[in-house]
Design an enzyme around this catalytic site. Structure first.
Site, PDB file in Angstrom:
ATOM      1  N   ARG A 166      38.957 -66.589 127.752  1.00 23.78           N
ATOM      2  CA  ARG A 166      40.300 -66.644 128.322  1.00 23.78           C
ATOM      3  C   ARG A 166      40.239 -67.149 129.761  1.00 23.78           C
ATOM      4  NH1 ARG A 166      43.139 -64.744 132.629  1.00 23.78           N
ATOM      5  NH2 ARG A 166      41.999 -62.775 132.474  1.00 23.78           N
ATOM      6  N   ASP A 167      39.824 -66.329 130.688  1.00 23.69           N
ATOM      7  CA  ASP A 167      39.812 -66.718 132.095  1.00 23.69           C
ATOM      8  C   ASP A 167      38.802 -67.828 132.360  1.00 23.69           C
ATOM      9  OD1 ASP A 167      40.478 -66.747 134.745  1.00 23.69           O
ATOM     10  OD2 ASP A 167      39.651 -64.799 135.228  1.00 23.69           O
TER      11      ASP A 167
ATOM     12  N   HIS B  60      37.980 -56.652 137.887  1.00 24.40           N
ATOM     13  CA  HIS B  60      37.884 -58.087 137.608  1.00 24.40           C
ATOM     14  C   HIS B  60      37.600 -58.813 138.918  1.00 24.40           C
ATOM     15  CE1 HIS B  60      39.138 -61.801 135.357  1.00 24.40           C
ATOM     16  NE2 HIS B  60      39.414 -62.209 136.600  1.00 24.40           N
TER      17      HIS B  60
ATOM     18  N   HIS C 117      36.041 -62.245 141.126  1.00 18.93           N
ATOM     19  CA  HIS C 117      35.628 -63.640 141.229  1.00 18.93           C
ATOM     20  C   HIS C 117      34.626 -63.754 142.373  1.00 18.93           C
ATOM     21  CE1 HIS C 117      38.693 -65.790 138.606  1.00 18.93           C
ATOM     22  NE2 HIS C 117      39.004 -64.505 138.502  1.00 18.93           N
TER      23      HIS C 117
ATOM     24  N   CYS D  55      42.166 -69.038 138.212  1.00 20.94           N
ATOM     25  CA  CYS D  55      43.582 -69.019 137.877  1.00 20.94           C
ATOM     26  C   CYS D  55      44.211 -70.381 138.149  1.00 20.94           C
ATOM     27  CB  CYS D  55      44.296 -67.946 138.691  1.00 20.94           C
ATOM     28  SG  CYS D  55      46.084 -67.902 138.398  1.00 20.94           S
TER      29      CYS D  55
ATOM     30  N   ASN E 245      34.754 -66.699 137.830  1.00 16.60           N
ATOM     31  CA  ASN E 245      34.442 -65.277 137.742  1.00 16.60           C
ATOM     32  C   ASN E 245      32.966 -65.043 138.053  1.00 16.60           C
ATOM     33  OD1 ASN E 245      36.917 -64.061 135.939  1.00 16.60           O
ATOM     34  ND2 ASN E 245      36.424 -66.142 135.334  1.00 16.60           N
TER      35      ASN E 245
END
Length: 299
Positions: A12-13, A205, A207, A238, A247
């Site tokens: 996903r990310d 979460h 980065h 994002c 990430n």
């Protein structure tokens, strides 16, 4: 802390900000490689409008093709009621709903105010739990916003209090969406989250935009994190954040945790191979470091 869940967010990310969009079968291959490595929680898809984030198109097709196992939990990210309906119809095990902490980023990311985002999250959590799904609320830009600047920890605490008062999720995730956080912020936010949502597990979460992601991850473990997000190869970012970068890398995180005596049940070497595969699929160098240096002692 002797163990922690790795939540693999690469499908996903890790993909949502890349120039190249993977085919459905390639996304399923990435997810399968994560499962083969021993990952048991995977954020597999995002039920957002594909016109806004074309890299996330085909979520239903991906969910129809992923390997189904009793010990693997698939997470779908949602932003609104339409996303929840799609997620539940696709058979996700978990629903992750995002609330953005600042007004301008919330409008850019979700087209709503912060108050509207909180209200939507409360409703989504209630309905997802009623449908039998595990629920997470992720508070984006918890550490800072590219448009509004600093975000006060006390404001994040207020958001958590409003969420819990409405419909407490099974898990709260605090996200350093643009990679500006430092360990002191992790400690402050963890204390507030524990105060406002006692007993609710904390997921984090991070980065590595400014090279603090791994220090933040270790700090989160020190203050009781039950889950850490990471992305195979360290890809990600994002699409609505300027200069977004990846990430923390799953394989690098697993190395650090393993050498620290923290169990994850995930095979680092299989992750390294998955990162190499993903780099080829995206036609990009792998941001993570471990694939270059290998583990220690050498195997």
């Amino acid at each position: 802390m002797s163990s922690v869940h790795l939540v693999e967010v690469g499908p996903r990310d890790g993909l949502q900000n890349e120039n190249k969009t993977l085919r459905v079968e390639e996304k399923v291959e990435l997810i399968t490689r994560a499962v083969d490595a021993g990952v048991r929680r995977i954020e597999a898809v995002s039920f957002v409008n594909p016109k806004r984030v074309p890299q996330m198109a085909g979520a239903e097709e991906v969910m129809a093709a992923v390997p189904r196992r009793a010990d693997v939990s698939y997470i779908g990210l949602v932003l609104n009621r339409r996303g929840l309906d799609r997620a539940l119809q696709s058979g996700v095990d978990e629903v992750n709903v995002v609330v953005v902490s600042t007004e301008e980023f919330s409008q850019r990311n979700q087209g709503c105010s912060v108050a509207e985002g909180i209200s939507a999250a409360v409703d989504i959590v209630r309905d997802a739990r009623a449908a039998g799904a595990f629920t997470t609320v992720t508070i984006a830009t918890s550490f800072g916003c590219p448009f509004s600047g600093e975000v006060k920890a006390s404001w994040i605490g207020e958001i958590i209090a409003q969420l819990v008062a409405g419909s407490a999720p099974d898990e709260i995730a605090l996200a350093d969406t643009i990679g500006v956080g430092v360990p002191a912020q992790v400690r402050a936010l963890a204390a507030l989250a524990s105060e406002e949502a006692p007993g609710v597990p904390q997921r984090w979460h991070f980065h590595n935009t400014r090279n603090t992601g791994y220090a933040n991850a270790l700090t989160a473990l020190d203050v009781g994190a039950t889950a850490l997000d990471a992305s195979i190869g360290g890809f990600g970012g994002c699409p609505f954040a300027p200069a977004a970068t990846g990430n923390i890398a799953s394989e690098d995180l697993i190395y650090m945790l393993g050498r620290s005596g923290i169990e994850t049940g995930v095979d680092m070497d299989v992750l390294i191979k998955a990162a190499d595969w993903l780099g080829v699929a995206l036609a990009k160098d792998v941001p993570g470091q471990l694939g270059r240096a290998g583990g220690f002692p050498s195997r």
